[in-house]
Write a protein that holds these residues in place. Structure first.
Motif, PDB file in Angstrom:
ATOM      1  N   CYS A 143      14.076 -14.075  24.799  1.00  0.00           N
ATOM      2  CA  CYS A 143      13.813 -15.291  24.017  1.00  0.00           C
ATOM      3  C   CYS A 143      15.005 -15.648  23.135  1.00  0.00           C
ATOM      4  N   ILE A 144      15.340 -16.947  23.123  1.00  0.00           N
ATOM      5  CA  ILE A 144      16.456 -17.414  22.281  1.00  0.00           C
ATOM      6  C   ILE A 144      15.951 -18.287  21.126  1.00  0.00           C
ATOM      7  N   ASP A 145      14.639 -18.263  20.878  1.00  0.00           N
ATOM      8  CA  ASP A 145      14.015 -19.000  19.775  1.00  0.00           C
ATOM      9  C   ASP A 145      14.342 -20.501  19.797  1.00  0.00           C
ATOM     10  N   CYS A 146      14.349 -21.061  20.989  1.00  0.00           N
ATOM     11  CA  CYS A 146      14.631 -22.502  21.110  1.00  0.00           C
ATOM     12  C   CYS A 146      13.432 -23.347  20.686  1.00  0.00           C
ATOM     13  N   MET A 147      12.239 -22.726  20.683  1.00  0.00           N
ATOM     14  CA  MET A 147      10.999 -23.368  20.255  1.00  0.00           C
ATOM     15  C   MET A 147      10.482 -24.455  21.197  1.00  0.00           C
ATOM     16  N   PHE A 148      10.981 -24.480  22.419  1.00  0.00           N
ATOM     17  CA  PHE A 148      10.421 -25.417  23.397  1.00  0.00           C
ATOM     18  C   PHE A 148       8.930 -25.128  23.600  1.00  0.00           C
ATOM     19  N   CYS A 149       8.592 -23.851  23.676  1.00  0.00           N
ATOM     20  CA  CYS A 149       7.190 -23.475  23.904  1.00  0.00           C
ATOM     21  C   CYS A 149       6.304 -24.002  22.774  1.00  0.00           C
ATOM     22  N   MET A 175      10.240 -17.371  17.238  1.00  0.00           N
ATOM     23  CA  MET A 175       9.052 -17.265  18.091  1.00  0.00           C
ATOM     24  C   MET A 175       8.439 -15.877  17.920  1.00  0.00           C
ATOM     25  N   CYS A 229       9.978 -22.823  29.193  1.00  0.00           N
ATOM     26  CA  CYS A 229      10.897 -21.822  28.638  1.00  0.00           C
ATOM     27  C   CYS A 229      12.167 -21.733  29.497  1.00  0.00           C
ATOM     28  N   PRO A 230      13.319 -21.991  28.902  1.00  0.00           N
ATOM     29  CA  PRO A 230      14.556 -21.990  29.683  1.00  0.00           C
ATOM     30  C   PRO A 230      15.047 -20.585  30.034  1.00  0.00           C
ATOM     31  N   LEU A 241       4.921 -12.555  25.990  1.00  0.00           N
ATOM     32  CA  LEU A 241       6.293 -12.836  25.558  1.00  0.00           C
ATOM     33  C   LEU A 241       7.203 -11.634  25.840  1.00  0.00           C
ATOM     34  N   ILE A 253       8.532 -16.051  29.017  1.00  0.00           N
ATOM     35  CA  ILE A 253       7.069 -16.009  28.965  1.00  0.00           C
ATOM     36  C   ILE A 253       6.544 -15.803  30.380  1.00  0.00           C
TER      37      ILE A 253
HETATM   38  S1  SF4 Z   1      10.660 -21.480  25.066  1.00  0.00           S
HETATM   39 FE1  SF4 Z   1       9.746 -20.096  23.545  1.00  0.00          FE
HETATM   40  S2  SF4 Z   1       9.753 -18.055  24.511  1.00  0.00           S
HETATM   41 FE2  SF4 Z   1      11.196 -19.381  25.661  1.00  0.00          FE
HETATM   42  S3  SF4 Z   1      13.170 -18.977  24.739  1.00  0.00           S
HETATM   43 FE3  SF4 Z   1      12.339 -20.780  23.730  1.00  0.00          FE
HETATM   44  S4  SF4 Z   1      11.270 -19.940  21.902  1.00  0.00           S
HETATM   45 FE4  SF4 Z   1      11.633 -18.228  23.306  1.00  0.00          FE
END
Ligand code: SF4
Ligand code: SF4
Length: 99
Positions: free
Chosen positions: A41-47, A63, A81-82, A36, A86
């Protein structure tokens, strides 16, 4: 379930209890390791949403990293991850760190 030979394996395998996958640490299967870069990281939580092994550690929507006991290194988190936060790196790079 104890089997005396392969002929006793039932069709569909020997998983005799559902939901037991978490009892087995599968991280040793990994060839690539996700790293990581928190500054991106923008903490979008897609991962977290897409990880098939629930190996993303998050606390309160932040994250935090990876649970390497369960991460199989599939790279899905890096792909979704946008922010390219990662990076997948070869496990061999970390051998000396872990003795
Ligand atoms: S996908 Fe995960 S690592 Fe990427 S920006 Fe979102 S939370 Fe952060
Ligand atoms: S590499 Fe695969 S198993 Fe590991 S954290 Fe990413 S999505 Fe989950």
């Amino acid at each position: 379930m104890s089997l005396k030979s392969w002929k006793e394996i039932p069709i569909g395998g020997v998983i005799d209890k559902p939901g037991t996958a978490r009892e087995y640490k599968t991280g040793a299967w990994r060839v690539m390791r996700p790293i990581l870069h928190k500054e991106k990281c923008i903490d979008c939580m897609f991962c977290w949403l897409y990880c098939p092994d629930r190996a993303i550690i998050q606390e309160g929507g932040i994250m935090k990293g990876f649970n390497y006991d369960y991460c199989k290194g599939c790279g899905l988190c890096a792909n979704v991850c946008p922010k390219q936060a990662i990076e997948m790196r070869p496990e061999t790079e970390f051998l000396s760190e872990e003795g």
